[in-house]
Design a protein around this motif. Structure first.
Motif, PDB file in Angstrom:
ATOM      1  N   PHE A  30       0.836  -1.199   0.000  1.00 31.47           N
ATOM      2  CA  PHE A  30       0.000   0.000   0.000  1.00 31.47           C
ATOM      3  C   PHE A  30       0.871   1.249   0.000  1.00 31.47           C
ATOM      4  CE2 PHE A  30      -2.470  -3.331   2.131  1.00 31.47           C
ATOM      5  CZ  PHE A  30      -3.578  -3.365   1.298  1.00 31.47           C
ATOM      6  N   ARG A  31       0.534   2.198  -0.856  1.00 24.57           N
ATOM      7  CA  ARG A  31       1.329   3.419  -0.976  1.00 24.57           C
ATOM      8  C   ARG A  31       1.325   4.232   0.305  1.00 24.57           C
ATOM      9  NH1 ARG A  31       0.381   7.009  -6.232  1.00 24.57           N
ATOM     10  NH2 ARG A  31       1.161   5.023  -7.086  1.00 24.57           N
ATOM     11  N   VAL A  75       0.766  -2.120  10.936  1.00 23.16           N
ATOM     12  CA  VAL A  75      -0.129  -3.277  10.991  1.00 23.16           C
ATOM     13  C   VAL A  75      -0.636  -3.726   9.619  1.00 23.16           C
ATOM     14  CG1 VAL A  75      -0.897  -2.725  13.322  1.00 23.16           C
ATOM     15  CG2 VAL A  75      -2.141  -1.770  11.360  1.00 23.16           C
ATOM     16  N   GLU A  76      -0.305  -2.989   8.564  1.00 22.75           N
ATOM     17  CA  GLU A  76      -0.824  -3.330   7.250  1.00 22.75           C
ATOM     18  C   GLU A  76      -0.222  -4.643   6.740  1.00 22.75           C
ATOM     19  OE1 GLU A  76      -0.928   1.148   7.513  1.00 22.75           O
ATOM     20  OE2 GLU A  76       0.409  -0.481   8.087  1.00 22.75           O
ATOM     21  N   PRO A  77      -1.008  -5.406   5.997  1.00 18.67           N
ATOM     22  CA  PRO A  77      -0.461  -6.629   5.385  1.00 18.67           C
ATOM     23  C   PRO A  77       0.515  -6.285   4.264  1.00 18.67           C
ATOM     24  CG  PRO A  77      -2.690  -6.227   4.602  1.00 18.67           C
ATOM     25  CD  PRO A  77      -2.443  -5.218   5.688  1.00 18.67           C
ATOM     26  N   SER A  78       1.434  -7.212   4.008  1.00 20.06           N
ATOM     27  CA  SER A  78       2.427  -7.039   2.938  1.00 20.06           C
ATOM     28  C   SER A  78       3.268  -5.778   3.125  1.00 20.06           C
ATOM     29  CB  SER A  78       1.739  -7.007   1.567  1.00 20.06           C
ATOM     30  OG  SER A  78       1.017  -8.202   1.333  1.00 20.06           O
ATOM     31  N   ALA A 112       8.157  -6.970   7.369  1.00 22.98           N
ATOM     32  CA  ALA A 112       8.659  -8.258   6.902  1.00 22.98           C
ATOM     33  C   ALA A 112      10.172  -8.349   7.095  1.00 22.98           C
ATOM     34  CB  ALA A 112       8.297  -8.464   5.440  1.00 22.98           C
ATOM     35  N   ALA A 113      10.867  -7.241   6.839  1.00 15.08           N
ATOM     36  CA  ALA A 113      12.322  -7.219   7.013  1.00 15.08           C
ATOM     37  C   ALA A 113      12.701  -7.342   8.484  1.00 15.08           C
ATOM     38  CB  ALA A 113      12.888  -5.935   6.423  1.00 15.08           C
TER      39      ALA A 113
END
Length: 327
Positions: free
Chosen positions: A285-286, A292-295, A300-301
């Motif tokens: 998402f931009r 908390v946003e997915p992806s 992730a890092a």
């Protein structure tokens, strides 16, 4: 002393060209005094003072000369030891910070620097967030930052701190050195070339003056011991000074600064945290808040151990200080 020995090059020669017809001479600011400056050129070192016209035209403190600046000067009538300062030549680089006080004003710490040695120490003076602030200010200045971890002779394990610094400043040179034993100093030779200007920045007590003495090969700077009870430095250097080493390189020493708020530092902060900025462009998402946003590439890092949580929090803190809500 020639202008080239003081760091003069084609950039400054071109900037000086419009002033040549006035009969003025180029000089470099080599010492800051209260209300005066030592200016050095082919005529030697003399006491310089801004003309009334210069003072009246200056709008902000940043428009006045600072250590490392090139200025145009002329002799004062009746005093062979003094010079009028007429104009400031454009700066190639400038290390600046927000001046103390309520007004939003820029303070120039040093100008026309090629390389900045960011000095920290192994004796309890080290603070990662302070290093990051110095790093952001250095990137914003246009100079090349190099990190020096001094007083290696006092540390049993230097590798852990070196890894932490390397994690905070990816792809930047980090040198473990000791001004007392001269450990690691030979590795700095590529940055100490004739006509090149280096500045040493760091808080009081990290050993900047001792390092200068070792690099220059002469006892030019008075040094003091750090207080043992709290590892806080005594202010050995109380004024900014530019020195030309016998080896031909130029070094600027500055008083220790425990706090620094970079001036117009967004570019510097983004450069200091370039790896994180790159990650944020990979989020799904931009307008990702990286919480908390997915992806979310940042989270992730962190989960994969590729990005330290402390470094991410430090990046957030500095960007919030600059009132940048989204990276």
């Amino acid at each position: 002393m020639t202008l080239a020995q003081l760091g003069w090059n084609d950039y400054f020669a071109q900037a000086f060209a419009p002033h040549a017809a006035s009969g003025h001479l180029p000089a470099r600011v080599t010492l800051e005094l209260k209300g005066y400056f030592e200016v050095t050129g082919e005529f030697g070192a003399k006491l310089g003072q801004c003309t009334g016209k210069y003072i009246n035209a200056a709008v902000t403190p940043a428009e006045f000369p600072a250590i490392g600046d090139w200025v145009t000067v002329s002799p004062q009538a009746g005093d062979e030891h003094r010079m009028h300062i007429h104009a400031l030549l454009p700066r190639r680089t400038k290390f600046s910070r927000k001046a103390a006080g309520e007004q939003d004003l820029e303070q120039i710490v040093a100008a026309n620097i090629d390389t900045v040695f960011l000095v920290s120490a192994f004796d309890g003076n080290y603070h990662l967030h302070r290093v990051e602030r110095y790093l952001a200010a250095t990137w914003a200045s246009g100079a090349q930052p190099i990190i020096l971890l001094n007083k290696a002779d006092l540390a049993d394990d230097t590798e852990a701190l070196q890894r932490e610094i390397a994690g905070a400043a990816p792809d930047l040179p980090v040198f473990v050195v000791s001004a007392q034993t001269r450990r690691g100093l030979k590795a700095l030779a590529p940055y100490l070339q004739p006509g090149m200007t280096v500045a040493l920045l760091g808080s009081s007590g990290v050993g900047k003056s001792t390092l200068i003495n070792r690099l220059v090969g002469e006892n030019l700077q008075f040094t003091q011991e750090v207080r043992e009870d709290d590892n806080k430095g005594r202010h050995t250097t109380t004024q900014r000074e530019l020195l030309v080493a016998p080896g031909g390189f130029i070094v600027i020493d500055t008083p220790g600064m425990r706090e620094i708020q970079p001036w117009i530092a967004e570019a510097g902060v983004r450069a200091a945290f370039a790896d994180i900025i790159t990650l944020t462009t990979q989020c799904k998402f931009r307008d990702c808040s990286h919480s908390v946003e997915p992806s979310c590439a940042v989270q992730a890092a962190i989960a994969a151990g590729k990005l330290g949580k402390a470094r991410w929090l430090s990046c957030q803190r500095m960007l919030l200080t600059l009132s940048l809500i989204h990276i």
